[in-house]
Design an enzyme around this catalytic site. Structure first.
Site, PDB file in Angstrom:
ATOM      1  N   ASP A  12       0.845  -1.194   0.000  1.00  0.00           N
ATOM      2  CA  ASP A  12       0.000   0.000   0.000  1.00  0.00           C
ATOM      3  C   ASP A  12       0.884   1.249   0.000  1.00  0.00           C
ATOM      4  O   ASP A  12       1.619   1.498   0.962  1.00  0.00           O
ATOM      5  CB  ASP A  12      -0.898  -0.021   1.238  1.00  0.00           C
ATOM      6  CG  ASP A  12      -2.114   0.879   1.105  1.00  0.00           C
ATOM      7  OD1 ASP A  12      -2.193   1.632   0.127  1.00  0.00           O
ATOM      8  OD2 ASP A  12      -2.991   0.832   1.987  1.00  0.00           O
ATOM      9  N   CYS A  54      -5.907   4.642  -3.816  1.00  0.00           N
ATOM     10  CA  CYS A  54      -6.170   3.263  -3.405  1.00  0.00           C
ATOM     11  C   CYS A  54      -7.421   2.656  -4.030  1.00  0.00           C
ATOM     12  O   CYS A  54      -7.370   1.566  -4.601  1.00  0.00           O
ATOM     13  CB  CYS A  54      -6.275   3.202  -1.879  1.00  0.00           C
ATOM     14  SG  CYS A  54      -4.772   3.705  -1.019  1.00  0.00           S
ATOM     15  N   LYS A 107      -6.417  -5.312   3.162  1.00  0.00           N
ATOM     16  CA  LYS A 107      -7.243  -4.139   2.886  1.00  0.00           C
ATOM     17  C   LYS A 107      -8.085  -4.355   1.622  1.00  0.00           C
ATOM     18  O   LYS A 107      -7.552  -4.622   0.552  1.00  0.00           O
ATOM     19  CB  LYS A 107      -6.324  -2.929   2.724  1.00  0.00           C
ATOM     20  CG  LYS A 107      -6.995  -1.660   2.217  1.00  0.00           C
ATOM     21  CD  LYS A 107      -5.971  -0.548   2.142  1.00  0.00           C
ATOM     22  CE  LYS A 107      -6.503   0.665   1.405  1.00  0.00           C
ATOM     23  NZ  LYS A 107      -5.542   1.777   1.419  1.00  0.00           N
ATOM     24  N   HIS A 109     -11.228  -2.081   0.569  1.00  0.00           N
ATOM     25  CA  HIS A 109     -11.462  -0.709   0.101  1.00  0.00           C
ATOM     26  C   HIS A 109     -12.340  -0.625  -1.149  1.00  0.00           C
ATOM     27  O   HIS A 109     -12.260   0.340  -1.906  1.00  0.00           O
ATOM     28  CB  HIS A 109     -10.131   0.013  -0.141  1.00  0.00           C
ATOM     29  CG  HIS A 109     -10.144   1.440   0.339  1.00  0.00           C
ATOM     30  ND1 HIS A 109      -9.044   2.265   0.298  1.00  0.00           N
ATOM     31  CD2 HIS A 109     -11.144   2.201   0.868  1.00  0.00           C
ATOM     32  CE1 HIS A 109      -9.345   3.455   0.791  1.00  0.00           C
ATOM     33  NE2 HIS A 109     -10.624   3.442   1.136  1.00  0.00           N
ATOM     34  N   HIS A 209       1.238   2.475   4.004  1.00  0.00           N
ATOM     35  CA  HIS A 209       0.242   3.537   4.155  1.00  0.00           C
ATOM     36  C   HIS A 209       0.402   4.230   5.514  1.00  0.00           C
ATOM     37  O   HIS A 209       0.752   3.603   6.503  1.00  0.00           O
ATOM     38  CB  HIS A 209      -1.156   2.936   4.041  1.00  0.00           C
ATOM     39  CG  HIS A 209      -2.245   3.928   3.806  1.00  0.00           C
ATOM     40  ND1 HIS A 209      -2.687   4.788   4.789  1.00  0.00           N
ATOM     41  CD2 HIS A 209      -2.986   4.202   2.715  1.00  0.00           C
ATOM     42  CE1 HIS A 209      -3.671   5.536   4.308  1.00  0.00           C
ATOM     43  NE2 HIS A 209      -3.864   5.199   3.044  1.00  0.00           N
ATOM     44  N   ASP A 261       0.003  -0.641  -4.983  1.00  0.00           N
ATOM     45  CA  ASP A 261      -1.224  -0.082  -5.542  1.00  0.00           C
ATOM     46  C   ASP A 261      -1.045   1.359  -6.009  1.00  0.00           C
ATOM     47  O   ASP A 261      -1.829   1.842  -6.833  1.00  0.00           O
ATOM     48  CB  ASP A 261      -2.373  -0.163  -4.534  1.00  0.00           C
ATOM     49  CG  ASP A 261      -2.180   0.738  -3.320  1.00  0.00           C
ATOM     50  OD1 ASP A 261      -1.036   1.133  -3.021  1.00  0.00           O
ATOM     51  OD2 ASP A 261      -3.185   1.037  -2.644  1.00  0.00           O
ATOM     52  N   ASN A 262      -0.045   2.052  -5.507  1.00  0.00           N
ATOM     53  CA  ASN A 262       0.098   3.475  -5.813  1.00  0.00           C
ATOM     54  C   ASN A 262       1.546   3.903  -5.740  1.00  0.00           C
ATOM     55  O   ASN A 262       2.407   3.156  -5.265  1.00  0.00           O
ATOM     56  CB  ASN A 262      -0.708   4.330  -4.827  1.00  0.00           C
ATOM     57  CG  ASN A 262      -2.201   4.160  -4.953  1.00  0.00           C
ATOM     58  OD1 ASN A 262      -2.905   3.893  -3.987  1.00  0.00           O
ATOM     59  ND2 ASN A 262      -2.706   4.294  -6.165  1.00  0.00           N
TER      60      ASN A 262
END
Length: 453
Positions: A12, A54, A107, A109, A209, A261-262
Site C-alpha cells: 500500500d 487506493c 485491505k 477498500h 500507508h 497499488d500506488n
C-alpha cells in the site's frame, strides 16, 4: 502450461524508489533482500502503471476496467456507497468459477457494507479492513466521537455468512495487523495444500500507508526511523509467505506477484520516494503512475528479466483470468489486455502501447510509448490543478522529471496521444460510466460492444 496457484501480495503506497531492486533499500534505511531476491527469480517491470489512489487501483485490479467506468473514483466516509457495485464481476469471481479456493487477507477498500464485502464478491474468506489504515488514528484523536463516526474495525467473513467485526482498528492494532494478515494467509495456503485445491491468495498488506509505524518487533531495528522499520517489516512479511510456499513444496507450482497499488505517500512525516520520477500518488506525474511490480512463476516466467515495457494494472485482470482458465466478461468494456505471453518471455513487447489517466472524473493525462501528455498540470497534490490551454508533452525516457515541454518542437506527438484520448472518450459515450455512489441494485443499460483500449 499448467494451471498454478496464485499468491498476489499488494503493498500500500510503496513508491517506485523504495525497494533495493529499484534503487532504494539501503539508501532508504532498510535493505529489502527477500523482495529483491523474488524480483531476480522472475520478471521485474520498471513501467508498471496504476491509478491515482487506493480505491481506483483496487477497482481496476478487481474488474479490469478503468475506474472512470466503474464509479470507484475515491474513498468516501464509512457507510456511504463506495467501491464497486454488485453488478461488477471481480477477478475473485472469475477464478472461483474455475475451482480456485479464494482468500483475501488485508485491505479491501471496495465496499464496506453487506453486499459489497469481499466474502460476497468472490472470496471464500476474508480477514482485514474494509477501508483504509489512516482510520487507525481515529481513537487517538482528541475529540473523536464514535457516535458521529463509527469505530473502525478489523473484520472477517466467509462466503455465505455475514462479515463481522473482530477488533477495533486503533494504532496498536495498526502495528500488529500485517503480522496477522500473513499468519492468516499462510494458514489458508496450508489448508488448501492439504485439500489439494488450487488457490488464489490475495494479500493486500497495509504497509507503507500512513501512519507508517512498524510492529513492535521491528521498532528501532534499522536505526533509521519508523518508515525504514516498516519497510524492513514488509520485506520480512513477504519472506514469510515465500517460506511457507517452500515448506509446502508449492514454490514450483505457484505464480507469485508482488506489486504496489500506488506511488509514494505525499503526507509528511510519512512521505516516500518514487526514485528518479517526480510526484506522488494523487497526481499524474510518473511518480504516481509507476509502481513496483514483479512476477515469479518457475518454468514459465524466465528468471532475471527486467523490462520497461508499459503494463497497466487493469491488465492483471485479463492475464490472471487466462492463467486460471477463465474467460473475461464480454458484456462490458474490459480495458485490461492479456500480458501472459509477454510475462512468459514468448514476446519481447507488451500488448499495450499506452492508456488514458483520470483523477476522479477528470481526464488528466495520456501516456503512449515514451511520451506523456498532460492536459491538467498538478505536480503536487492539493496545489490547485492548472488546466492547460495547450497540453504539455514530455519524453519520460529523456526527461524523467517531466521538466521540458516538447509539444512545440515535436508537435507530431499530439496526434497519437489525442487519438488515444478521443477513442476512449467516444467509447465512454457509447457505454456511459457507472455514476459514483450508485446503489447496490444499479444495473447499467444494455452495453454496446467495444474493442479494448
Amino acid at each position: 502450461m499448467s494451471i498454478p496457484n496464485i499468491l498476489f501480495v499488494l503493498a500500500d503506497n510503496l513508491g517506485w524508489g523504495e525497494l533495493g531492486c529499484y534503487g532504494g533499500g539501503f539508501l532508504r534505511g532498510a535493505p529489502t533482500p527477500r523482495i529483491d531476491r523474488l524480483a531476480s527469480e522472475g520478471l521485474r517491470l520498471t513501467n508498471f502503471n496504476v491509478e491515482s489512489d487506493c480505491v481506483p487501483t483496487r477497482s481496476a485490479l478487481m474488474t479490469g476496467r478503468h475506474p472512470i467506468r466503474t464509479g470507484a473514483l475515491q474513498a468516501v466516509p464509512a457507510g456511504l456507497p463506495q467501491g464497486i457495485i454488485p453488478w461488477e464481476i471481480t477477478l475473485a469471481q472469475l477464478v472461483s468459477g474455475q475451482g480456485y479456493a479464494t482468500g483475501i487477507f488485508g485491505k479491501w477498500h471496495l465496499g464496506d457494507r453487506p453486499g459489497r464485502f469481499p466474502n460476497e464478491r468472490g472470496f471464500d474468506e476474508w480477514y482485514g479492513i474494509p477501508r483504509t489504515t489512516n482510520e487507525s488514528m481515529f481513537t487517538s484523536t482528541p475529540g473523536y466521537d464514535p457516535s458521529a463516526v463509527p469505530l473502525p474495525h478489523v473484520m472477517e467473513g466467509r462466503r455465505g455468512e455475514a462479515a463481522r467485526d473482530v477488533a477495533v482498528y486503533d494504532l496498536e492494532m495498526r502495528r500488529r495487523i500485517d503480522s496477522d494478515l500473513v499468519a492468516r494467509a499462510a494458514d489458508f495456503m496450508r489448508r488448501q495444500a492439504k485439500a489439494r485445491k488450487r488457490f488464489f491468495c490475495y494479500v493486500p498488506l497495509t504497509q507503507l500507508h500512513y501512519p507508517t509505524i512498524p510492529h513492535h518487533d521491528f521498532a528501532g531495528r534499522t536505526g533509521a526511523g519508523d518508515f525504514a522499520d516498516s519497510m524492513h517489516e514488509m520485506d520480512y512479511r513477504v519472506g514469510q509467505l515465500l517460506d511457507e510456499l517452500e515448506a509446502l513444496k508449492l514454490t514450483a507450482e505457484t505464480m507469485v506477484i508482488f506489486a504496489s497499488d500506488n506511488g509514494p505517500e505525499f503526507r509528511r512525516p510519512w512521505r516516500g520516494t518514487a526514485g528518479p520520477w517526480s510526484g506522488t500518488y494523487h497526481t499524474s506525474m510518473e511518480g504516481a503512475l509507476r509502481a513496483p511490480f514483479m512476477i515469479r512463476w518457475p518454468g514459465e516466467v524466465p528468471a532475471g528479466g527486467v523490462s520497461n515495457e508499459i503494463v497497466h494494472v487493469t491488465d492483471l485482470f485479463s492475464t490472471l483470468a487466462r492463467v486460471a482458465g477463465a474467460k473475461v466478461p464480454s458484456d462490458r468494456p474490459i480495458d485490461g489486455v492479456d500480458q501472459l505471453d509477454f510475462f512468459c518471455g514468448r514476446q519481447t513487447k507488451s500488448n499495450r502501447e499506452g492508456f488514458v489517466y483520470y483523477i476522479k472524473q477528470e481526464l488528466r493525462a495520456a501516456k503512449w510509448r515514451n511520451w506523456k501528455m498532460h492536459v491538467v498540470w498538478e505536480p503536487e497534490p492539493n496545489t490547485g490543478p492548472n488546466h492547460l490551454e495547450t497540453p504539455w508533452i514530455f519524453n519520460v525516457v529523456q526527461d524523467p522529471k517531466e521538466e521540458t515541454d516538447i509539444s512545440n518542437s515535436q508537435s507530431w506527438l499530439r496526434r497519437p496521444l489525442r487519438v488515444l484520448i478521443h477513442e476512449f472518450q467516444e467509447e465512454l459515450k457509447r457505454n456511459p460510466p457507472i455514476p459514483p455512489g450508485a446503489a447496490d441494485d444499479y444495473v447499467p443499460a444494455a452495453r454496446n460492444h467495444l474493442t479494448r483500449g
